[in-house]
Design an enzyme around this catalytic site. Structure first.
Site, PDB file in Angstrom:
ATOM      1  NE  ARG A 195      -1.854  -1.469   3.649  1.00 39.14           N
ATOM      2  CZ  ARG A 195      -2.327  -1.689   4.843  1.00 39.14           C
ATOM      3  NH1 ARG A 195      -3.432  -1.400   5.203  1.00 39.14           N
ATOM      4  NH2 ARG A 195      -1.615  -2.205   5.771  1.00 39.14           N
TER       5      ARG A 195
ATOM      6  CE  LYS B  14       1.756  -2.880   8.851  1.00 31.57           C
ATOM      7  NZ  LYS B  14       0.538  -3.449   9.466  1.00 31.57           N
TER       8      LYS B  14
ATOM      9  CE1 TYR C 109      -4.513   2.173  10.442  1.00 31.77           C
ATOM     10  CE2 TYR C 109      -3.738   1.443   8.282  1.00 31.77           C
ATOM     11  CZ  TYR C 109      -4.733   1.695   9.154  1.00 31.77           C
ATOM     12  OH  TYR C 109      -5.888   1.469   8.484  1.00 31.77           O
TER      13      TYR C 109
ATOM     14  CG  HIS D 251      -0.898  -1.169  15.378  1.00 33.93           C
ATOM     15  ND1 HIS D 251      -2.211  -1.281  15.991  1.00 33.93           N
ATOM     16  CD2 HIS D 251      -1.200  -0.970  14.218  1.00 33.93           C
ATOM     17  CE1 HIS D 251      -3.304  -1.402  14.751  1.00 33.93           C
ATOM     18  NE2 HIS D 251      -2.438  -1.131  13.873  1.00 33.93           N
TER      19      HIS D 251
ATOM     20  CG  ASP E  29      -6.202  -8.068  14.043  1.00 24.97           C
ATOM     21  OD1 ASP E  29      -7.280  -8.624  14.308  1.00 24.97           O
ATOM     22  OD2 ASP E  29      -6.329  -6.860  13.674  1.00 24.97           O
TER      23      ASP E  29
HETATM   24  N1  LIG Z   1      -6.953  -9.959  10.065  1.00 24.79           N
HETATM   25  C1  LIG Z   1      -7.104  -9.004   9.573  1.00 24.79           C
HETATM   26  O1  LIG Z   1      -6.427  -8.382   8.500  1.00 24.79           O
HETATM   27  C2  LIG Z   1      -7.972  -7.727   9.979  1.00 24.79           C
HETATM   28  C3  LIG Z   1      -8.308  -6.703   9.294  1.00 24.79           C
HETATM   29  C4  LIG Z   1      -9.265  -5.817   9.879  1.00 24.79           C
HETATM   30  C5  LIG Z   1      -9.641  -6.116  11.270  1.00 24.79           C
HETATM   31  N2  LIG Z   1      -9.491  -7.095  11.941  1.00 24.79           N
HETATM   32  C6  LIG Z   1      -9.821  -7.575  13.300  1.00 24.79           C
HETATM   33  O2  LIG Z   1     -11.094  -8.101  13.031  1.00 24.79           O
HETATM   34  C7  LIG Z   1     -11.905  -8.241  14.372  1.00 24.79           C
HETATM   35  C8  LIG Z   1     -13.261  -7.254  14.126  1.00 24.79           C
HETATM   36  O3  LIG Z   1     -13.150  -5.864  13.772  1.00 24.79           O
HETATM   37  P1  LIG Z   1     -14.440  -5.070  13.525  1.00 24.79           P
HETATM   38  O4  LIG Z   1     -13.752  -3.833  13.060  1.00 24.79           O
HETATM   39  O5  LIG Z   1     -15.376  -5.771  12.755  1.00 24.79           O
HETATM   40  O6  LIG Z   1     -14.677  -4.744  15.144  1.00 24.79           O
HETATM   41  P2  LIG Z   1     -16.291  -4.432  15.607  1.00 24.79           P
HETATM   42  O7  LIG Z   1     -16.208  -3.571  17.115  1.00 24.79           O
HETATM   43  O8  LIG Z   1     -16.887  -3.671  14.531  1.00 24.79           O
HETATM   44  O9  LIG Z   1     -17.060  -5.795  15.776  1.00 24.79           O
HETATM   45  C9  LIG Z   1     -16.985  -6.769  16.668  1.00 24.79           C
HETATM   46  C10 LIG Z   1     -18.434  -7.105  17.125  1.00 24.79           C
HETATM   47  O10 LIG Z   1     -18.013  -8.394  17.802  1.00 24.79           O
HETATM   48  C11 LIG Z   1     -19.071  -8.387  18.972  1.00 24.79           C
HETATM   49  N3  LIG Z   1     -18.637  -9.272  19.846  1.00 24.79           N
HETATM   50  C12 LIG Z   1     -18.044  -9.192  20.866  1.00 24.79           C
HETATM   51  N4  LIG Z   1     -17.842 -10.324  21.660  1.00 24.79           N
HETATM   52  C13 LIG Z   1     -18.734 -11.106  21.056  1.00 24.79           C
HETATM   53  C14 LIG Z   1     -19.055 -12.526  21.474  1.00 24.79           C
HETATM   54  N5  LIG Z   1     -18.545 -12.943  22.477  1.00 24.79           N
HETATM   55  N6  LIG Z   1     -19.895 -12.999  20.713  1.00 24.79           N
HETATM   56  C15 LIG Z   1     -20.343 -12.443  19.360  1.00 24.79           C
HETATM   57  N7  LIG Z   1     -19.933 -11.244  18.953  1.00 24.79           N
HETATM   58  C16 LIG Z   1     -19.197 -10.596  20.013  1.00 24.79           C
HETATM   59  C17 LIG Z   1     -19.139  -6.929  19.272  1.00 24.79           C
HETATM   60  O11 LIG Z   1     -20.539  -6.843  19.849  1.00 24.79           O
HETATM   61  C18 LIG Z   1     -18.988  -6.236  17.931  1.00 24.79           C
HETATM   62  O12 LIG Z   1     -20.218  -5.878  17.313  1.00 24.79           O
HETATM   63  C19 LIG Z   1     -10.897  -7.315  14.990  1.00 24.79           C
HETATM   64  O13 LIG Z   1     -10.024  -8.207  15.918  1.00 24.79           O
HETATM   65  C20 LIG Z   1     -10.158  -6.515  14.152  1.00 24.79           C
HETATM   66  O14 LIG Z   1      -8.944  -6.188  14.663  1.00 24.79           O
HETATM   67  C21 LIG Z   1      -8.371  -8.178  11.256  1.00 24.79           C
END
Ligand SMILES: NC(=O)c1ccc[n+]([C@@H]2O[C@H](COP(=O)([O-])OP(=O)(O)OC[C@H]3O[C@@H](n4cnc5c(N)ncnc54)[C@H](O)[C@@H]3O)[C@@H](O)[C@H]2O)c1
Length: 375
Positions: A15, A74, A93, A95, A269
């Site tokens: 990116r 990054k 970013y 972190h 992550d």
């Molecule tokens: N792997 C990657 O490349 C990548 C990229 C972007 C985001 N992410 C990760 O994805 C995850 C989700 O991100 P997001 O932006 O959607 O967050 P978000 O806060 O928008 O959504 C998380 C949801 O999880 C729900 N939740 C919490 N505990 C729960 C449970 N026990 N059961 C069911 N639902 C529950 C919350 O109510 C919330 O609606 C994060 O860990 C984020 O860091 C990873």
């Protein structure tokens, strides 16, 4: 203001922090935009496209040494630490709660560091993280469909089915930004989709926007156990802000899953929401445990840099413009969301969670700004 854009040198990062369209907006506002040679190439933006829109192309040293505001994607890596300096505002970013060496390098250099991921609105939304969650969610559904194919170790099931053959079942755990976007694409592929959520308000919202096309079910340990056993694809999308992801899918539950099912743990992550999840990379995205294919790529948006670059810069540009037009001090005094992005200023840590993580002193941003010589 002179705005520099550095080329990303972290492995597998394609990116870039500004598009030619963004460069033109900044140039039209009277700023001097300097792009490092080849910075846009990973996202298919040639140097000539930046030049055609009023930016200048320069070597790495000039970009870092002459910029007032430096844009990156990054965090700086160790070889970039010597480039950090007083008088420079870095917007990227960061972190740093998980990176003590970088935290110390930033503090010692005297740089001002504003982190995309801690820019936070009064409604607790994270506008510079949201676009990456949208992309990861959409990719998760695609990855789930792909790795169900037999030659890839999957069950050998077409997620959307065909007339006369039932579609596959997708279970999304967590209906936030990732979960909603995963559900939209899974629905588009023709799958049968269930979302487990804990927030009733969020489920009401999802019910409205998805027009009842998904099953919305309260998340509980029992419900997860029953639902994963029926699913062909499980997408882990939970987040508890500031905490590691809860291990909602246990090893025992995994044993109850169908042979050749796919688990896409997007929450990897934050440690992942399955006991058997460990981070993978785009070059080796999957591994298998108890017959279940695990897809746990920690930087999913990196697979689609053209989309990711555009989505990221759409979100960052208004903040870049605010800093460039007004200077950091006035920009943060006008916008509390941007103020929350400031992690390091004048050699002080201005983000409490980072200070706590490393046992370092925390100074509120207002105190550092008040101590500054005006102008
Ligand atoms: N792997 C990657 O490349 C990548 C990229 C972007 C985001 N992410 C990760 O994805 C995850 C989700 O991100 P997001 O932006 O959607 O967050 P978000 O806060 O928008 O959504 C998380 C949801 O999880 C729900 N939740 C919490 N505990 C729960 C449970 N026990 N059961 C069911 N639902 C529950 C919350 O109510 C919330 O609606 C994060 O860990 C984020 O860091 C990873």
């Amino acid at each position: 203001m002179r705005i520099g854009v550095a080329k990303e040198i972290k492995p597998q990062e394609y990116r870039v922090a500004l598009t030619p369209a963004g460069a033109r907006e900044l140039v039209q506002s009277g700023h001097d935009v300097v792009i490092e040679t080849g910075a846009g190439s990973g996202s298919q933006f040639a140097d000539e496209q930046y030049e055609a829109n009023g930016a200048r192309i320069a070597a790495v040293d000039e970009v870092w040494e002459t910029a007032d505001l430096l844009l990156k994607v990054k965090e700086p890596i160790a070889s970039e630490y010597p480039r950090l300096r007083e008088g420079l505002v870095l917007f990227t970013y960061l972190h740093i709660a998980a990176d003590e060496p970088l935290t110390r390098a930033l503090l010692e250099s005297g740089i001002t560091a504003v982190a995309y991921e801690t820019v936070e609105t009064d409604q607790r939304a994270l506008p510079l993280l949201a676009p990456m969650s949208e992309i990861a969610g959409r990719l998760a559904a695609q990855a789930g469909a792909y790795f169900l194919e037999k030659p890839l170790g999957g069950r050998g099931l077409l997620l959307g089915g065909v007339p006369g053959v039932a579609p596959g079942r997708v279970l999304v755990i967590g209906g936030g930004i990732v979960g909603y976007n995963a559900a939209v694409i899974a629905l588009g592929l023709g799958a049968n989709v269930t979302i487990l959520e804990r927030s009733i308000d969020r489920m009401r919202h999802l019910d409205e926007v998805l027009s009842g096309r998904v099953s919305l079910v309260m998340s509980s340990s029992l419900q997860i156990e029953e639902s994963v056993a029926e699913a062909d694809v499980v997408i882990g999308a939970v987040l508890i802000p500031g905490a590691l992801a809860p291990k909602l899918v246990t090893r025992e539950m995994l044993r109850g899953m169908k042979d050749g099912a796919v688990l896409c743990d997007v929450a990897i992550d934050q440690g992942g929401c399955a006991e058997t999840s460990r981070p993978t990379t785009h070059s080796e995205p999957v591994y298998e445990v108890d017959g279940v294919t695990h897809y746990c790529v920690a930087n999913m948006p990196g697979a689609v840099p053209i989309t990711s670059t555009k989505a990221l810069t759409n979100a960052t540009l208004p903040y870049v413009e605010a800093i460039a037009d007004r200077g950091l001090r006035e920009a943060v005094s006008r916008d509390p969301a941007l103020a929350r992005g400031v992690n390091v200023l004048d050699g002080r840590l201005t983000y409490e969670a980072v200070a706590e993580a490393h046992g370092l002193d925390y100074t509120p941003l207002e105190d550092v700004l008040a101590a500054r010589v005006p102008g």
